[in-house]
Design an enzyme around this catalytic site. Structure first.
Site, mmCIF file in Angstrom:
data_model
loop_
_atom_site.group_PDB
_atom_site.id
_atom_site.type_symbol
_atom_site.label_atom_id
_atom_site.label_comp_id
_atom_site.label_asym_id
_atom_site.label_seq_id
_atom_site.Cartn_x
_atom_site.Cartn_y
_atom_site.Cartn_z
ATOM 1 N N ALA B 50 1.216 -1.253 -0.418
ATOM 2 C CA ALA B 50 0.013 -0.081 0.257
ATOM 3 C C ALA B 50 0.854 1.121 0.248
ATOM 4 O O ALA B 50 0.600 2.327 -0.757
ATOM 5 C CB ALA B 50 -1.193 0.284 1.298
ATOM 6 N N GLN B 197 4.093 -13.230 -1.991
ATOM 7 C CA GLN B 197 4.987 -12.144 -1.320
ATOM 8 C C GLN B 197 6.046 -12.377 -0.070
ATOM 9 O O GLN B 197 7.140 -11.515 0.230
ATOM 10 C CB GLN B 197 4.231 -11.120 -1.088
ATOM 11 C CG GLN B 197 3.487 -10.838 -1.812
ATOM 12 C CD GLN B 197 2.232 -11.292 -2.436
ATOM 13 O OE1 GLN B 197 1.915 -11.837 -2.000
ATOM 14 N NE2 GLN B 197 1.685 -10.138 -2.949
ATOM 15 N N ASP B 238 -3.808 -2.278 3.722
ATOM 16 C CA ASP B 238 -4.506 -2.030 2.592
ATOM 17 C C ASP B 238 -4.946 -0.574 3.061
ATOM 18 O O ASP B 238 -5.117 0.322 2.057
ATOM 19 C CB ASP B 238 -4.548 -3.193 1.616
ATOM 20 C CG ASP B 238 -3.480 -3.222 0.848
ATOM 21 O OD1 ASP B 238 -3.250 -4.488 1.804
ATOM 22 O OD2 ASP B 238 -2.823 -2.886 0.379
#
Lengths: 347, 347
Positions: B50, B197, B238
């Site tokens: 983000a 990730q 986020d």
């Protein structure tokens, strides 16, 4: 559905296994003509799934008997005993491996004196086990219909279908029978990292069966339960302790916790062969740890830096309190499990 | 640690991004010289996280201003406005994207009449945001030290480090500062399917930082909590709704439920830029669904049958009741979150 034959005993000289590591891309069969290579195939997960592992090692005993190529029954018996000891070390967690070997020994008549008759008796005992496995799975499925609504959305973990058994499967057998019985079936398929039995094997079986399904990552089950109408989770198992704790593929425990949080029933499909009277509680079950490569590589694709550490337990233990019912071929066992599971072995 | 520069504005003519899809195998930088390609890079997750997305779109405004190549400030302003509208469509969930664009507009002085001065003012505003991001991350890390023991085992989800921000990171910044402060740090790294990730980016960063860690599959967190001594989970976010519900990478919600079941504290690292005063509750947040290919393919490796359906939400919503604290650059906010989060914006 295309007929799947994950395990076959060929010409008294080899165990043929469908190489499940190659699915869904390729359908490849390998023949294993000695106990060492067969045991390695189990360790390497050419064949996997507790019931399928059981049948495979049982055919291993038949293979060892025929491979002895002796007219002296004591020589053959020794070869079978050696094979038994060797095969028991293939994988530690699924109790069916040990159970199936015990079943074969128990089924061979005592009075045989002829070596050839002894070999045939072992093979016949395993054939019977294999047929029984399919009947068991169907019985699990039919018993489950009592708790499966007519319009049903499942979440399923790992692979528990025809590939994990002789046919039909355990948890996937429930889904298949629901479909055959005309229920409207929808399945969210946990992909099941690290080996992806869900996306590789379960989605392949469901596609062959024409059953609606969508693959999800294992971490998405909470989001699915909070945004979709999930009726129940169904999983198989590798070992059930007598207090109802269940060892099953890593990720099962997380799914069970998440299901409980959402009030979604969580059912374990367990042939009685996976219920271990020698295991009092989940903490007594050995949890296999597997190679780092299962997490750091996918096929030839490296997905993590060189040289990093991983922690790769192949199974986890789901405590009984998270389990709504254990569905066996003799019926559904509900809590308190100590009583219900013990009762299965009293009749 | 090797200096990582995930985002740079180059010669007033391009935004240079470290292509995070290529890590850890290759360190590749791509230059994006127009808004369309930059937006596509965000959609394709060349850059992700983000805060990093926020800085990237902010530099997009500077890029649009310089690309207008006009001495007429109204022409430049229109180009910036068009770029703003375009970039807002890149991804829907992370609020930092919208926040960063708003910050840039607010920071540019009103009275500028010269087009070149206007371009420079935008670039300067973004540079300030970028520096502020690092200070913010460090402040989050130092505030967190109040709840991080001296010998600590974390579980971390997704990537929240230098790659997801300008440097240090949010949740990974907490881990890094704990390490820098001399604490004994151990991390279980959720690999974070589908895009990995954790195994690709977080383990790479932790290796560079020399911090002990082990990668686990996302489904293993319950087994890890029940068999290892886990002190806390730390995740980024986020978007934080004003009631404390948090949108974050898919799998966060499962981890939070499992943590609560085990009594393991679950902390969200959130710069105030991710706290959205326009969002009352988690249910109001749009959750992006991404392509099936993220689940069915890894690199060039197909891991599911052709033509199967998937359900691939990129995020999930963790309700406030699962969150032990929200760690911001202004301090740790504890329940009840309505009061604590609102208070952050009153001073």
């Amino acid at each position: 559905m295309r007929k799947i034959t994950p395990i076959e005993f060929i010409d008294s000289s080899a165990v043929r296994l469908l190489d499940q590591r190659m699915l869904p891309a390729d359908v490849v069969y390998n023949n294993y003509s000695n106990i060492e290579s067969l045991s390695q195939a189990i360790t390497d997960m050419v064949v996997r799934g507790a019931p399928a592992i059981g049948i495979t090692v049982a055919y291993g005993l038949a293979l060892a008997a025929f491979n002895a190529k002796s007219n002296d029954i004591s020589v053959v018996k020794q070869a079978v005993q050696d094979a038994d000891s060797y095969l028991r070390k293939s994988r530690p967690t699924a109790v069916n491996l040990f159970w199936a070997l015990d079943q074969v020994h128990a089924a061979v008549p005592e009075g045989i004196t002829d070596a050839a008759d002894y070999c045939k008796a072992i093979e016949s005992a395993v054939d019977t086990l294999a047929v029984l496995d399919i009947e068991t799975n169907k019985a699990i499925g039919y018993h489950a219909m009592a708790v499966v609504p007519d319009d049903v959305t499942f979440i399923h973990h790992c692979n528990t279908g025809s590939l994990a058994t002789m046919e039909y499967g355990t948890a996937l057998g429930i889904i298949r029978i629901a479909h055959e019985e005309g229920k409207k079936v929808n399945v969210f398929v946990d992909e099941t990292r690290p080996r992806l039995q869900g996306s590789k094997l379960t989605s392949w079986e469901l596609k062959e069966l024409g059953i609606d399904h969508r693959v999800i990552v294992d971490g998405a089950s909470g989001h699915v339960m909070s945004t979709q109408n999930v009726d129940m989770c169904v999983v198989g198992c590798d070992r059930v302790a007598m207090n109802g704790d269940v060892a099953n593929k890593i990720g099962t425990y997380n799914l069970a916790i998440v299901a409980k949080e959402h009030g979604v029933p969580f059912y374990v499909a367990a042939p009685t062969s996976t219920i271990d009277q020698g295991t009092a509680k989940g903490g007594d079950i050995a949890v296999e740890e597997r190679a780092a490569q299962e997490i750091t590589m996918i096929g030839s694709e490296r997905i993590a830096p060189e040289g990093i550490d991983v922690f790769n337990p192949a199974f986890d233990i789901t405590p009984a309190k998270f389990i709504s019912g254990i569905i066996t071929e003799k019926g559904i066992v509900y809590p308190p499990y100590e009583e219900g599971l013990a009762a299965l072995f009293k009749s």
